[in-house]
Enzyme design. Structure first.
Site, PDB file in Angstrom:
ATOM      1  N   LYS A  50       8.727   1.842  24.725  1.00 10.85           N
ATOM      2  CA  LYS A  50       7.414   1.129  24.520  1.00 10.85           C
ATOM      3  C   LYS A  50       7.665   0.543  23.011  1.00 10.85           C
ATOM      4  CE  LYS A  50       3.710   1.944  22.245  1.00 10.85           C
ATOM      5  NZ  LYS A  50       3.399   0.700  21.828  1.00 10.85           N
ATOM      6  N   CYS A  80       9.944   0.250   5.843  1.00  4.39           N
ATOM      7  CA  CYS A  80       9.435   1.553   5.657  1.00  4.39           C
ATOM      8  C   CYS A  80      10.188   2.059   4.300  1.00  4.39           C
ATOM      9  CB  CYS A  80       9.946   2.421   6.861  1.00  4.39           C
ATOM     10  SG  CYS A  80      11.533   2.291   7.426  1.00  4.39           S
ATOM     11  N   GLU A  93      11.070   8.594  12.414  1.00  7.29           N
ATOM     12  CA  GLU A  93      11.327   7.604  10.891  1.00  7.29           C
ATOM     13  C   GLU A  93      10.234   7.106  10.714  1.00  7.29           C
ATOM     14  OE1 GLU A  93      11.845   4.862   8.748  1.00  7.29           O
ATOM     15  OE2 GLU A  93      12.974   4.019  10.379  1.00  7.29           O
ATOM     16  N   GLU A 136       1.374   3.539   0.760  1.00  3.91           N
ATOM     17  CA  GLU A 136       2.491   2.281   1.214  1.00  3.91           C
ATOM     18  C   GLU A 136       1.460   1.286   1.542  1.00  3.91           C
ATOM     19  OE1 GLU A 136       6.070   2.528   4.543  1.00  3.91           O
ATOM     20  OE2 GLU A 136       3.964   3.488   5.236  1.00  3.91           O
TER      21      GLU A 136
END
Length: 422
Positions: free
Chosen positions: A114, A224, A190, A321
């Site tokens: 996906k 990330c 991850e 973040e």
């Protein structure tokens, strides 16, 4: 299918991606907003290398014979996990697809993939190339859709044997819960990060400034592993801030198809609004806005390259973040202090250290709780080297030989024999 034939198909896929790399780079840029030069030089190059690396590994996966006691012949087999659900993010669509499909196909699995709803186009084009390469029907199934529907269906499905996910820590929690409530499927994650980027006074300051800039601003800050907590030793702090501000002011922002542009737009309005909100939080909480902080122009989701100094550990911009072009520069005095502060986070994806003292570099690299540590460089990726996080930055590893461990089951076979010759 023989293992070597899997490798041949994967090599063919890599060749087709290389053949169409300019088209795929254009598609990635139009879908994602990253500069075309980055799409071609980074995303496509690393994608092709990833498929070729794992194509070469298909016939090198094997078990062992084990000398157990008694008249027995004992050996192990590496068997495919089965059906792998792969859920990939919008920041590196092609590359994250390769990080999932490469090892999964290498080990003989079938995949339901996906892509992110924001960036499905290159995944669909790769689907056409898989068909052209000669992969059998049903080996790779690409299902565009939204996370709460298509992503949840994969995570909760009783016949999906494994989920590999790259994305936010928030969604990682949801996927782990779904796996636990369904069939206890194998999960690799991850996830997010707030990576420390540590500059000592003895570093090559020009290199440290440029690498720290790259560590944060690459891909519009939507990485990330971005070096988003930049710790600088006290004696060079002011000079580092001065040079970093000058570099950020030179950063070119605009049309990502323009070869002179370094930074394109953020992915969408939701991400743009989050970044602007955190910039406001930085100002409100007392950090010094050195440059940037505003929208570029009045059309699109372009953000000025932004630098904050005098950032404190308890500020939101130092803890959350941001996933945008916002550099936060913090001050430190001793190695012991910066190690403690670097580890004061729920994340542990990456870190970097800049110094000309190898003993200092190794001491810090071995003390920081992070899955990857770069020394005097940043964002150096290779298909051969594993990548993944400590703590809430994920579980398991991708890339390299280590990345294959997540995609096969180890079976032990023990056979009674009449006589064993030692």
């Amino acid at each position: 299918m023989d293992a070597s034939d899997r490798g041949r198909l994967m090599s063919k896929l890599a060749d087709l991606i290389e053949r169409d790399k300019e088209y795929l780079a254009s598609l990635e840029t139009l879908d994602n907003g990253k500069p075309y030069s980055d799409s071609l030089a980074a995303d496509l190059a690393l994608t092709i290398k990833c498929y070729r690396y794992y194509a070469g590994y298909t016939d090198k996966l094997h078990g062992k014979t084990i000398p157990i006691d008694g008249n027995y012949f004992c050996y192990t087999r590496h068997e495919p996990v089965g059906i792998v659900g792969a859920i990939i993010p919008w920041n590196f669509p092609l590359l994250m697809q390769a990080w999932k499909l490469g090892p999964a196909l290498c080990c003989g699995n079938v995949v339901v993939l996906k892509p992110a709803e924001q960036t499905p186009l290159t995944a669909l084009y790769i689907g056409a190339l898989l068909k052209e390469a000669g992969f059998p029907p049903g080996v790779v199934n690409i299902i565009p859709g939204y996370g709460p529907t298509a992503g949840a269906a994969i995570s909760e499905h009783m016949e999906v044997d494994k989920v590999a996910f790259t994305g936010s820590t928030e969604i990682g929690h949801i996927i782990m819960q779904a796996a636990g409530k369904s069939n206890l499927k194998n999960v690799t994650l991850e996830l997010g990060g707030k990576s420390p980027n540590i500059v000592f006074a003895d570093a090559d300051l020009d290199n440290a400034v440029e690498m720290s800039h790259f560590a944060l601003f690459f891909n519009q800050g939507q990485c990330c592993c971005a070096g988003s907590r930049c710790f600088v030793e006290d004696s060079v702090y002011d000079e580092f801030v001065k040079r970093s501000v000058a570099r950020s002011k030179k950063r070119t922002v605009g049309d990502p198809l323009d070869p002179n542009i370094e930074q394109g737009p953020q992915i969408d309005k939701e991400q743009f609004d989050k970044i602007m909100s955190l910039i406001e939080a930085g100002k409100t909480e007392g950090a010094k806005l050195e440059c940037g902080g505003k929208q570029v122009g009045d059309k699109g989701f372009f953000v000025e390259p932004t630098v904050f100094s005098d950032v404190q550990d308890d500020m939101r911009i130092a803890k959350e973040e941001i996933f945008g072009p916002v550099q936060q520069i913090l001050r430190f005095k001793t190695m012991e202090e910066v190690i403690e502060r670097a580890n004061m986070t729920s994340y542990g994806l990456a870190a970097a250290v800049y110094t000309q003292d190898i003993n200092k570099a190794l001491a810090l690299a071995h003390s920081v709780r992070a899955g990857t540590v770069w020394v005097n460089c940043y964002d150096v990726f290779a298909a051969q080297a594993p990548f993944g996080g400590f703590k809430q930055s994920g579980s398991g590893r991708e890339l390299g030989e280590y990345g294959l461990q997540q995609y096969s089951e180890i079976k032990t076979v023990t056979v009674k024999i009449d006589q064993k010759n030692s």
